[in-house]
Write a protein that holds these residues in place. Structure first.
Motif, PDB file in Angstrom:
ATOM      1  N   LEU A 159     -13.174  -2.118  30.259  1.00  0.00           N
ATOM      2  CA  LEU A 159     -12.917  -1.954  31.685  1.00  0.00           C
ATOM      3  C   LEU A 159     -13.787  -2.945  32.455  1.00  0.00           C
ATOM      4  CD1 LEU A 159     -12.823   1.945  31.977  1.00  0.00           C
ATOM      5  CD2 LEU A 159     -10.880   0.374  32.044  1.00  0.00           C
ATOM      6  N   VAL A 160     -13.148  -3.838  33.173  1.00  0.00           N
ATOM      7  CA  VAL A 160     -13.850  -4.865  33.945  1.00  0.00           C
ATOM      8  C   VAL A 160     -13.580  -4.648  35.429  1.00  0.00           C
ATOM      9  CG1 VAL A 160     -13.987  -7.341  34.450  1.00  0.00           C
ATOM     10  CG2 VAL A 160     -13.795  -6.555  32.083  1.00  0.00           C
TER      11      VAL A 160
ATOM     12  N   GLY B 239      -8.865   8.547  28.249  1.00  0.00           N
ATOM     13  CA  GLY B 239     -10.171   8.833  28.810  1.00  0.00           C
ATOM     14  C   GLY B 239     -10.954   7.551  29.029  1.00  0.00           C
ATOM     15  N   LEU B 240     -12.209   7.716  29.472  1.00  0.00           N
ATOM     16  CA  LEU B 240     -13.049   6.541  29.688  1.00  0.00           C
ATOM     17  C   LEU B 240     -14.518   6.908  29.572  1.00  0.00           C
ATOM     18  CD1 LEU B 240     -14.629   6.415  32.737  1.00  0.00           C
ATOM     19  CD2 LEU B 240     -12.267   6.357  33.489  1.00  0.00           C
TER      20      LEU B 240
ATOM     21  N   LYS C 205     -24.766   2.473  36.404  1.00  0.00           N
ATOM     22  CA  LYS C 205     -25.650   1.413  36.875  1.00  0.00           C
ATOM     23  C   LYS C 205     -25.017   0.027  36.791  1.00  0.00           C
ATOM     24  CE  LYS C 205     -30.017   3.797  35.993  1.00  0.00           C
ATOM     25  NZ  LYS C 205     -31.310   3.785  35.271  1.00  0.00           N
ATOM     26  N   LYS C 206     -23.918  -0.089  36.040  1.00  0.00           N
ATOM     27  CA  LYS C 206     -23.249  -1.387  35.942  1.00  0.00           C
ATOM     28  C   LYS C 206     -22.244  -1.607  37.067  1.00  0.00           C
ATOM     29  CE  LYS C 206     -23.771  -2.149  30.971  1.00  0.00           C
ATOM     30  NZ  LYS C 206     -23.066  -2.418  29.700  1.00  0.00           N
TER      31      LYS C 206
ATOM     32  N   LEU D  84     -18.490  -6.026  33.139  1.00  0.00           N
ATOM     33  CA  LEU D  84     -17.937  -5.057  32.201  1.00  0.00           C
ATOM     34  C   LEU D  84     -18.637  -3.720  32.436  1.00  0.00           C
ATOM     35  CD1 LEU D  84     -16.236  -4.382  29.667  1.00  0.00           C
ATOM     36  CD2 LEU D  84     -18.133  -5.276  28.289  1.00  0.00           C
ATOM     37  N   ILE D  85     -17.874  -2.694  32.845  1.00  0.00           N
ATOM     38  CA  ILE D  85     -18.501  -1.419  33.224  1.00  0.00           C
ATOM     39  C   ILE D  85     -18.230  -0.286  32.252  1.00  0.00           C
ATOM     40  CG2 ILE D  85     -18.476  -2.013  35.676  1.00  0.00           C
ATOM     41  CD1 ILE D  85     -16.140  -0.026  36.004  1.00  0.00           C
ATOM     42  N   GLY D  86     -17.293  -0.460  31.292  1.00  0.00           N
ATOM     43  CA  GLY D  86     -17.018   0.634  30.374  1.00  0.00           C
ATOM     44  C   GLY D  86     -15.847   0.350  29.463  1.00  0.00           C
ATOM     45  N   ARG D  87     -15.324   1.420  28.840  1.00  0.00           N
ATOM     46  CA  ARG D  87     -14.199   1.298  27.910  1.00  0.00           C
ATOM     47  C   ARG D  87     -13.302   2.525  28.031  1.00  0.00           C
ATOM     48  NH1 ARG D  87     -14.317  -2.318  23.895  1.00  0.00           N
ATOM     49  NH2 ARG D  87     -13.133  -1.021  22.441  1.00  0.00           N
ATOM     50  N   THR D  88     -12.046   2.364  27.640  1.00  0.00           N
ATOM     51  CA  THR D  88     -11.142   3.505  27.531  1.00  0.00           C
ATOM     52  C   THR D  88     -11.378   4.202  26.202  1.00  0.00           C
ATOM     53  OG1 THR D  88      -9.382   2.102  26.615  1.00  0.00           O
ATOM     54  CG2 THR D  88      -9.388   2.468  29.005  1.00  0.00           C
TER      55      THR D  88
END
Length: 333
Positions: free
Chosen positions: A159-160, A239-240, A245-246, A296-300
């Motif tokens: 997830l960007v 989901g994610l 903080k990012k 880049l803040i996360g992933r699915t």
């Protein structure tokens, strides 16, 4: 009902469950997190459509920004749905006390906004009625679809986010609450914050993201980044996991939200984009080459839970509340 965007529960039971009229050539119809419809035209490119509405301080001298915001939001919906915007049309409803000069200002603002982002103003409809006490502007956009590729929002994607959370809401607050803010902050800080919605159109960002094999895009607008993350994944039943903080914030946004008692992550964030891609670092690099800030803040994930991590702490993302901007406008904060 309360002002602002309707809740997801109301949307599902009173809107989506009543949208039964469909056509065989409708590739994508209404749904949670879906801001445009896609139609297949035999032998031609697919047609993409989107609508939005503009309300607020639509009065002489305060019209240009609101109309521009509405057109950019509508065009961004098309971009994120895989479309290339071609034209917009307006439906303008005016109260009986409105002057013709206001109508001219609305149309001049629409025309200059369309020219700025490179699309046509194709016309529309205008009426005057005693049924409204303030102007209401409906915006319809149409475009063609990019070349379709079979992609889906699945677990394991990066997830960007481009831009910063709460930028558009910060600009509105800096203008609407200017006197209050100047009692606490420097003139430079308030003036800088008022420019935060100068770049709302996501044309360049969307093109780069799609070229990097994006599975899906979502413009971060009403409801802020928290609302966008929920809608993004809820629409595809994934989901994610994201790092709080990012998520990028401007210091001006932090300061203004702290003074007003607002959550910057639930604040109007036009000009920011959320994308799910196989290689998030590649996308961040490609965007940076064009001077576009991204992180880049996360992933699915496979699980349906939407998890936000803040260091060692962890919380579950809740269904979107109404945008914080409405809490200020309604005097609730």
């Amino acid at each position: 009902m309360r002002t602002g965007k309707i809740s997801e529960n109301v949307l599902k039971r009173s809107v989506l469950k009543r949208c039964h009229a469909k056509m065989e050539n409708m590739v994508q119809g209404p749904g949670v997190g879906r801001d445009c419809a896609i139609f297949h035209i035999e032998g031609k490119k697919e047609l993409v459509t989107s609508v939005s509405i503009v309300v607020g301080q639509i009065e002489p001298g305060k019209t240009a920004g609101l109309v521009r915001q509405g057109i950019c939001h509508t065009a961004n919906n098309l971009l994120c749905g895989g479309g290339i915007p071609m034209a917009v049309s307006l439906s303008v409803t005016l109260p009986v006390q409105a002057e013709e000069s206001l109508l001219r200002e609305i149309m001049d603002s629409a025309d200059s906004s369309c020219a700025e982002i490179g699309i046509a103003l194709s016309g529309g409809h205008t009426t005057v009625t005693g049924a409204v006490s303030a102007p209401i502007i409906g915006i319809s956009a149409v475009g063609t679809a990019r070349e379709r590729q079979e992609r889906a929002l699945v677990p394991g994607l990066d997830l960007v986010m481009t831009g910063w959370a709460g930028m558009e809401g910060t600009a509105l607050l800096a203008r609407e609450e200017e006197e209050r803010l100047r009692q606490r902050f420097s003139l430079d800080l308030v003036a800088t914050a008022q420019t935060f919605d100068n770049n709302l159109y996501l044309g360049k960002e969307a093109q780069i993201v799609w070229e990097c094999q994006a599975a899906a895009l979502h413009d971060v607008s009403e409801g802020g980044i928290f609302g966008a993350l929920w809608e993004f994944c809820e629409s595809q039943q994934v989901g994610l996991e994201a790092e709080l903080k990012k998520i990028p914030l401007k210091q001006e946004t932090v300061e203004i939200c702290e003074l007003l008692g607002l959550n910057p992550y639930c604040l109007l964030s036009g000009g920011a984009l959320l994308a799910a891609v196989p290689d998030g670092q590649r996308l961040v690099t490609e965007l940076s080459k064009e001077g576009i800030p991204a992180v880049l803040i996360g992933r699915t994930t496979e699980k349906r839970e939407k998890v936000l991590r803040n260091g060692e702490e962890c919380r579950f993302l809740e269904k979107p509340a109404r945008d914080e901007i409405w809490n200020i406008r309604d005097g609730e904060k």
